[in-house]
Design a protein around this motif. Structure first.
Motif: not given
Length: 413
Positions: A260-277
């Motif tokens: 998500g990105r707006t001037n007020e919110a800044g650069h927001c990231i919601d990430a998910t990862s899988v390593r070694n199950n």
């Protein structure tokens, strides 16, 4: 005239996508405000307490500081345990992270059978005229729910969000009502929705913890979301757009979820990862750039995978003690945990669990197999990490005549 306007917009989109990258992390496509790569002042990062690691034990590495982020949460997707956090309940504008709930409700409707992936959805004028990032749909187009989900998740299309909301609830207002109802059901106590796309509004708010909780609900209940969010590009109506998620281009273990990105919110990231199950969810809010927020997501993921693990701290059926019983019954009853307990624990403590069984007062009547007879407490490095009911693994039986006489004699002596 509408179709000509859509064609012009398509041409503009194609030209913007063709611009070369100017940073190590692939840039977004120069879309309008709402999820825009628009030059703006960095949002003010409020002063707050330092990051914490709720599960940490003595000797653990400290969690990442990430001073450029207003808030962050690192969560284990299987257990729901928060591994590290900074201002997790800080109210913050979600920008296009709002579309996580939009997608959640669409997948919920599909699961309930009120919507189908191959179902054609009409494009209203309201959807067509929605500002911000777009997948470039217009009235008269043939577009399916599946295509709109791709446009919502990959392109972060505000027009797709409106079209899907209308398909599910009939209107944007009704859909927003569903969003807030579901937020309450998921215990997202710091979240309030006012629109379906995340365009700026002073009352639109969420928290890093709520974003992580919603993301866990998505990957648990509707993993089909990840089949879309893993893609780096999507082509619709001959327009090829790059995913808004810059972490996809950095880390091959990441397969979602949203930015998500707006001037007020800044650069927001919601990430998910899988390593070694093992799947982790990392959320950062308020970063000054995509590069910084991507680096910070990677720092969180690396911390979680290096210093924590998921372990079965108690196994159902494994005998952990024996419960003494009255003299007129058998000498003792084997006990075990009522169910498996899988916990996120520090790696350094994973092989040093201490198990203690506390027994309830034995009943005067017989004890049936499976009855709760106490509590099993598991600790590591002096810190209690789990408690589970202890159950009898066998029914008690009356002691034989000779056994009772021997016990009476011992008491007499």
């Amino acid at each position: 005239m509408k179709r000509h306007t859509a064609s012009l917009l398509s041409t503009i989109a194609l030209l913007s996508i063709a611009l070369p990258a100017i940073a190590a992390v692939p840039p977004h496509k120069g879309k309008p405000a709402g999820h825009a790569a628009k030059t703006a002042s960095t949002p003010a990062i409020p002063a707050g307490p330092p990051p914490t690691a709720p599960l940490a034990v003595a000797g653990m590495a400290a969690p990442p500081l990430l001073p450029a982020q207003a808030a962050y949460v690192l969560m284990d997707a299987e257990t729901g345990a928060v591994i590290a956090e900074k201002s997790p309940n800080l109210a913050w504008p979600p920008a296009s992270l709002t579309k996580l709930m939009t997608a959640y409700l669409v997948y919920q409707a599909i699961a309930h059978g009120t919507l189908k992936l191959d179902q054609t959805v009409p494009v209203s004028d309201a959807a067509w005229h929605t500002g911000g990032s777009r997948m470039f749909i217009s009235p008269g187009m043939t577009v399916t729910v599946d295509q709109l989900l791709h446009g919502l998740i990959i392109d972060s299309g505000n027009d797709a969000a409106v079209a899907l909301a209308q398909a599910v609830a009939g209107s944007r207002a009704s859909f927003v009502g569903l969003m807030n109802h579901e937020a309450a059901a998921l215990h997202l106590t710091g979240t309030h929705y006012v629109n379906v796309d995340g365009l700026p509004d002073p009352t639109l708010r969420t928290t890093a913890l709520d974003v992580a909780l919603l993301s866990r609900a998505i990957v648990t209940k509707y993993p089909a979301y990840l089949k879309i969010s893993v893609h780096k590009h999507y082509t619709f109506d001959k327009i090829r757009q790059r995913s808004w998620n810059p972490v996809l281009f950095r880390d091959p273990t990441v397969d979602g979820l949203k930015t998500g990105r707006t001037n007020e919110a800044g650069h927001c990231i919601d990430a998910t990862s899988v390593r070694n199950n093992r799947r982790l969810i990392a959320v950062v809010l308020g970063g000054p750039s995509w590069v910084t927020s991507t680096n910070d997501i990677e720092a969180l993921l690396d911390y979680g995978y290096q210093f924590y693990t998921d372990a079965t701290v108690v196994s159902a059926g494994r005998i952990v003690g024996s419960m003494p019983v009255p003299d007129d019954q058998v000498t003792s009853i084997p006990v075990a945990a009522a169910h498996d307990v899988v916990m996120t624990v520090p790696t350094i403590a994973a092989k040093n669990f201490k198990t203690v069984v506390t027994y309830d007062t034995p009943p005067k009547t017989a004890i049936a197999k499976g009855a709760t007879v106490g509590t099993i407490t598991v600790s590591a490095e002096g810190k209690v990490i789990a408690s589970v009911p202890a159950v009898a693994m066998a029914s008690d039986q009356p002691a034989g005549f000779i056994t009772r006489m021997e016990r009476a004699l011992k008491r007499a002596l």
